[in-house]
Enzyme design. Sequence first.
Site, PDB file in Angstrom:
ATOM      1  N   ARG A 144      -2.608  36.815  37.187  1.00  0.00           N
ATOM      2  CA  ARG A 144      -1.519  35.944  36.602  1.00  0.00           C
ATOM      3  C   ARG A 144      -0.225  36.829  36.640  1.00  0.00           C
ATOM      4  NH1 ARG A 144      -1.179  32.609  30.877  1.00  0.00           N
ATOM      5  NH2 ARG A 144      -1.998  31.122  32.192  1.00  0.00           N
ATOM      6  N   HIS A 152       0.924  26.849  38.647  1.00  0.00           N
ATOM      7  CA  HIS A 152      -0.160  26.806  37.715  1.00  0.00           C
ATOM      8  C   HIS A 152      -1.342  25.917  38.321  1.00  0.00           C
ATOM      9  CE1 HIS A 152      -2.334  28.206  34.317  1.00  0.00           C
ATOM     10  NE2 HIS A 152      -1.804  27.639  33.490  1.00  0.00           N
ATOM     11  N   GLN A 163      -4.752  24.857  35.937  1.00  0.00           N
ATOM     12  CA  GLN A 163      -4.232  23.911  35.001  1.00  0.00           C
ATOM     13  C   GLN A 163      -4.515  22.303  35.358  1.00  0.00           C
ATOM     14  OE1 GLN A 163      -3.456  24.739  31.444  1.00  0.00           O
ATOM     15  NE2 GLN A 163      -3.962  22.753  31.303  1.00  0.00           N
ATOM     16  N   ASP A 179       5.958  20.608  28.836  1.00  0.00           N
ATOM     17  CA  ASP A 179       5.449  21.921  28.632  1.00  0.00           C
ATOM     18  C   ASP A 179       6.645  22.638  28.135  1.00  0.00           C
ATOM     19  OD1 ASP A 179       4.368  24.264  29.120  1.00  0.00           O
ATOM     20  OD2 ASP A 179       5.279  24.690  31.056  1.00  0.00           O
ATOM     21  N   CYS A 222      -0.288  21.207  28.517  1.00  0.00           N
ATOM     22  CA  CYS A 222      -1.181  22.687  28.944  1.00  0.00           C
ATOM     23  C   CYS A 222      -1.365  23.778  27.761  1.00  0.00           C
ATOM     24  CB  CYS A 222      -0.518  23.196  30.264  1.00  0.00           C
ATOM     25  SG  CYS A 222       1.115  23.906  29.821  1.00  0.00           S
ATOM     26  N   ARG A 232     -10.483  23.615  30.924  1.00  0.00           N
ATOM     27  CA  ARG A 232     -10.207  24.872  31.781  1.00  0.00           C
ATOM     28  C   ARG A 232     -11.541  25.506  32.221  1.00  0.00           C
ATOM     29  NH1 ARG A 232      -5.137  27.178  31.525  1.00  0.00           N
ATOM     30  NH2 ARG A 232      -6.166  28.445  33.085  1.00  0.00           N
TER      31      ARG A 232
HETATM   32  N1  NVA Z   1       5.524  27.333  31.951  1.00  0.00           N
HETATM   33  C1  NVA Z   1       4.609  28.213  31.108  1.00  0.00           C
HETATM   34  C2  NVA Z   1       3.132  27.593  31.049  1.00  0.00           C
HETATM   35  C3  NVA Z   1       2.239  28.436  30.132  1.00  0.00           C
HETATM   36  C4  NVA Z   1       0.612  28.026  30.568  1.00  0.00           C
HETATM   37  C5  NVA Z   1       4.673  29.637  31.336  1.00  0.00           C
HETATM   38  O1  NVA Z   1       4.857  29.915  32.542  1.00  0.00           O
HETATM   39  O2  NVA Z   1       5.063  30.398  30.538  1.00  0.00           O
HETATM   40  N1   CP Z   2      -2.409  26.648  29.365  1.00  0.00           N
HETATM   41  C1   CP Z   2      -2.561  27.967  29.697  1.00  0.00           C
HETATM   42  O1   CP Z   2      -2.799  28.524  30.958  1.00  0.00           O
HETATM   43  O2   CP Z   2      -2.873  28.740  28.794  1.00  0.00           O
HETATM   44  P1   CP Z   2      -2.666  30.230  28.619  1.00  0.00           P
HETATM   45  O3   CP Z   2      -1.336  30.977  28.729  1.00  0.00           O
HETATM   46  O4   CP Z   2      -3.000  30.578  26.999  1.00  0.00           O
HETATM   47  O5   CP Z   2      -3.586  30.900  29.466  1.00  0.00           O
END
Ligand code: NVA
Ligand code: CP
Length: 308
Positions: A102, A129, A132, A223, A263, A291
């Site tokens: 990540r 992502h 997800q 989101d 998500c 997930r």
């Molecule tokens: N768009 C959000 C998704 C979190 C799961 C982010 O990147 O923070």
């Molecule tokens: N939806 C998602 O990826 O959640 P986290 O940021 O908690 O991993």
Amino acid sequence: MRHFLTLRDFTKEEILEIIDIGLEIKKNLKAGIYKEELKNQTLAMIFEKSSTRTRVSFETGMFQLGGHALFLSNRDIHLGRGEPVKDTARVISSMCDMVMIRTFEHSMIEEFASFSKVPVINGLTDSFHPVQLLADYMTLVEYGMQHNLVAAYVGDGNNMTHSWMMLAAKLGFDLRVATPKGYEVDQDVLQTALNIAKDSGAKITFGNDPKEAVQGATVVTTDTWASMGQEDEKEQRIKDFKGYMVDEAMMSLAASGAKFLHCLPAYRGQEVSEALLEKHSEIVFNEAENRLHAQKGLMVWLNKQKVN
Ligand code: NVA
Ligand code: CP
């Protein structure tokens, strides 16, 4: 050997196969059946951003498959203090069987993958992502919503939007994207999605009117307005996203029986109202649980590609 960096690199059949494996694993887990398909394997998990779902699902999933997961935050490993990505990739992939990352720039994960001897999984970048979306589509299959699917994405043109676009393009369903002016999706991703959509028959449209996007949709999703790394823009974004909250009034424009997905984490009173989220909490938290199952399906599938 295959990596899982974006859905762009996967066929419709492969995406559905991964989801099928995940559904089978979920069924078995609920029946108390654990198959140790990744026995003695290790998954390295590199986190340069926060996570609740991604960390817990990958770590738990790996354990349930008979393997072990290592949580590596960039505060703890040398990557965070300047060791090159290519060196980190060569070292970690010489000891572990799979890597989940990540991070911020999508190019980091691409570079890592190009030096990795083992499959690399995208656990979220600024651009995509994809894990997800495996869980999201698995959830739609469970609720029988995959037929005549018309999805509406309302909000920021971000990693989630891009991933919805790739999923729609690959699987051939309709997707309407509504973003405020100035927060549109990336133009390269848009072109790629539209090119793929020509073959699959997906109808993907873009606009700045959330009500128009939601009209008659069978699934509505959104989101956060400020993704990880955009914390400083939060106040400005709250102003710019006025009218983009998915609430009961907006949802009433969707098809009857329409479902809402998120998500998570959700910011109530911003991209979604408290009432709407709670009304759809059963599916949203099943989506979160999925997930675990979808990613177990993915890891088992990636492992099979290595063996073949
Ligand atoms: N768009 C959000 C998704 C979190 C799961 C982010 O990147 O923070
Ligand atoms: N939806 C998602 O990826 O959640 P986290 O940021 O908690 O991993």
